[in-house]
Motif scaffolding. Structure first.
Motif, PDB file in Angstrom:
ATOM      1  N   ALA A   1      -7.976   1.851  20.058  1.00 10.93           N
ATOM      2  CA  ALA A   1      -8.059   3.147  19.374  1.00 10.93           C
ATOM      3  C   ALA A   1      -7.794   3.000  17.882  1.00 10.93           C
ATOM      4  CB  ALA A   1      -7.068   4.128  19.991  1.00 10.93           C
ATOM      5  N   PHE A   2      -6.819   2.166  17.525  1.00  9.23           N
ATOM      6  CA  PHE A   2      -6.524   1.962  16.109  1.00  9.23           C
ATOM      7  C   PHE A   2      -7.720   1.349  15.388  1.00  9.23           C
ATOM      8  CE2 PHE A   2      -5.112  -0.920  12.748  1.00  9.23           C
ATOM      9  CZ  PHE A   2      -4.562  -0.004  11.872  1.00  9.23           C
ATOM     10  N   LEU A   3      -8.327   0.332  15.977  1.00  7.92           N
ATOM     11  CA  LEU A   3      -9.488  -0.301  15.347  1.00  7.92           C
ATOM     12  C   LEU A   3     -10.672   0.655  15.275  1.00  7.92           C
ATOM     13  CD1 LEU A   3      -9.272  -3.858  16.938  1.00  7.92           C
ATOM     14  CD2 LEU A   3      -8.753  -3.213  14.579  1.00  7.92           C
ATOM     15  N   ALA A   4     -10.852   1.482  16.292  1.00  4.17           N
ATOM     16  CA  ALA A   4     -11.958   2.439  16.289  1.00  4.17           C
ATOM     17  C   ALA A   4     -11.763   3.495  15.202  1.00  4.17           C
ATOM     18  CB  ALA A   4     -12.090   3.102  17.651  1.00  4.17           C
ATOM     19  N   VAL A   5     -10.535   3.982  15.046  1.00  2.00           N
ATOM     20  CA  VAL A   5     -10.260   4.964  13.992  1.00  2.00           C
ATOM     21  C   VAL A   5     -10.436   4.326  12.620  1.00  2.00           C
ATOM     22  CG1 VAL A   5      -8.438   6.364  12.948  1.00  2.00           C
ATOM     23  CG2 VAL A   5      -8.804   6.451  15.394  1.00  2.00           C
ATOM     24  N   THR A   6     -10.066   3.069  12.501  1.00  2.00           N
ATOM     25  CA  THR A   6     -10.226   2.359  11.227  1.00  2.00           C
ATOM     26  C   THR A   6     -11.696   2.226  10.845  1.00  2.00           C
ATOM     27  OG1 THR A   6      -8.215   1.110  11.689  1.00  2.00           O
ATOM     28  CG2 THR A   6      -9.669   0.232  10.006  1.00  2.00           C
ATOM     29  N   LEU A   7     -12.559   2.009  11.831  1.00  2.72           N
ATOM     30  CA  LEU A   7     -13.982   1.782  11.558  1.00  2.72           C
ATOM     31  C   LEU A   7     -14.857   3.024  11.678  1.00  2.72           C
ATOM     32  CD1 LEU A   7     -14.552  -1.515  13.558  1.00  2.72           C
ATOM     33  CD2 LEU A   7     -14.300  -1.275  11.104  1.00  2.72           C
ATOM     34  N   HIS A   8     -14.272   4.168  12.018  1.00  2.00           N
ATOM     35  CA  HIS A   8     -15.118   5.300  12.406  1.00  2.00           C
ATOM     36  C   HIS A   8     -16.036   5.804  11.301  1.00  2.00           C
ATOM     37  CE1 HIS A   8     -12.214   8.125  10.579  1.00  2.00           C
ATOM     38  NE2 HIS A   8     -13.165   9.025  10.683  1.00  2.00           N
ATOM     39  N   ARG A   9     -15.638   5.794  10.058  1.00  2.00           N
ATOM     40  CA  ARG A   9     -16.526   6.305   8.998  1.00  2.00           C
ATOM     41  C   ARG A   9     -17.688   5.361   8.739  1.00  2.00           C
ATOM     42  NH1 ARG A   9     -13.332   9.708   4.531  1.00  2.00           N
ATOM     43  NH2 ARG A   9     -12.043  10.863   5.981  1.00  2.00           N
ATOM     44  N   ARG A  10     -17.389   4.072   8.768  1.00  2.00           N
ATOM     45  CA  ARG A  10     -18.426   3.079   8.524  1.00  2.00           C
ATOM     46  C   ARG A  10     -19.399   2.996   9.699  1.00  2.00           C
ATOM     47  NH1 ARG A  10     -17.357  -2.404   9.738  1.00  2.00           N
ATOM     48  NH2 ARG A  10     -19.374  -3.351   9.693  1.00  2.00           N
ATOM     49  N   LEU A  11     -18.886   3.135  10.886  1.00  2.00           N
ATOM     50  CA  LEU A  11     -19.691   2.961  12.091  1.00  2.00           C
ATOM     51  C   LEU A  11     -20.764   4.035  12.236  1.00  2.00           C
ATOM     52  CD1 LEU A  11     -19.588   0.905  14.392  1.00  2.00           C
ATOM     53  CD2 LEU A  11     -18.201   2.498  15.648  1.00  2.00           C
TER      54      LEU A  11
END
Length: 173
Positions: A90-100
């Motif tokens: 979840a932490f990695l997904a939130v970190t990448l969410h804007r770029r993804l």
């Protein structure tokens, strides 16, 4: 505001009850007694990453930790094994969410593959540190299957947000 290339239309906000229902359904799907399947993908991991990417403010690390604890208790695993893996996911997904969100669905699937690999590495590491048996080599396929489920999750979980808020035959939206 500039729209990302992958989206062709504006989406309605996700309903909180729909998010909770999809997380509950994924949790129940992962709890089905199907026997030991080392390469089985985790539907809960896919749905958690999806909602952390698309609704980062509503679903976060706390929910991932709680759902991971439920999975630990259900599987009789080391307490915190799934919780730690899902929290990191979840932490990695939130970190990448804007770029993804700037990429198409298949490029997104390729970019979430390392997240799923990292979650499985955490689970195996915790299990091995506690003196458990080494996993089957077939477990290497589980993150690949989870990444392949990403386009299906993208279609199914965004479908309710694509409908028109008010049906009107004079507006194409």
């Amino acid at each position: 505001m500039i729209m990302p290339r992958g989206t062709g239309q504006l989406l309605l906000p996700a309903k909180p009850w729909f998010i909770a229902l999809t997380l509950l359904m994924a949790l129940l799907l992962d709890m089905l007694p199907v026997g030991p399947q080392p390469a089985a993908p985790s539907a809960l991991a896919v749905v958690l990453v999806f909602w952390n990417v698309h609704q980062a403010r509503r679903i976060g690390v706390g929910w991932a930790f709680f759902l991971g604890l439920l999975m630990d208790v259900h599987h009789g695993a080391i307490l915190g094994q799934h919780a730690l893996a899902y929290s990191g996911l979840a932490f990695l997904a939130v970190t990448l969410h804007r770029r993804l969100l700037w990429f198409g669905v298949w490029q997104q699937a390729l970019q979430v593959l390392p997240l799923f690999v990292a979650a499985h590495v955490v689970q195996v590491s915790v299990r091995l540190m506690a003196g458990g048996m080494s996993p089957s080599p077939w477990m290497l396929l589980a993150p690949v299957f989870e990444a392949l489920l990403w386009p299906l999750a993208w279609v199914l979980l965004l479908a309710p947000q694509r409908r028109a808020p008010e049906r009107d035959e004079h507006r194409p939206l």
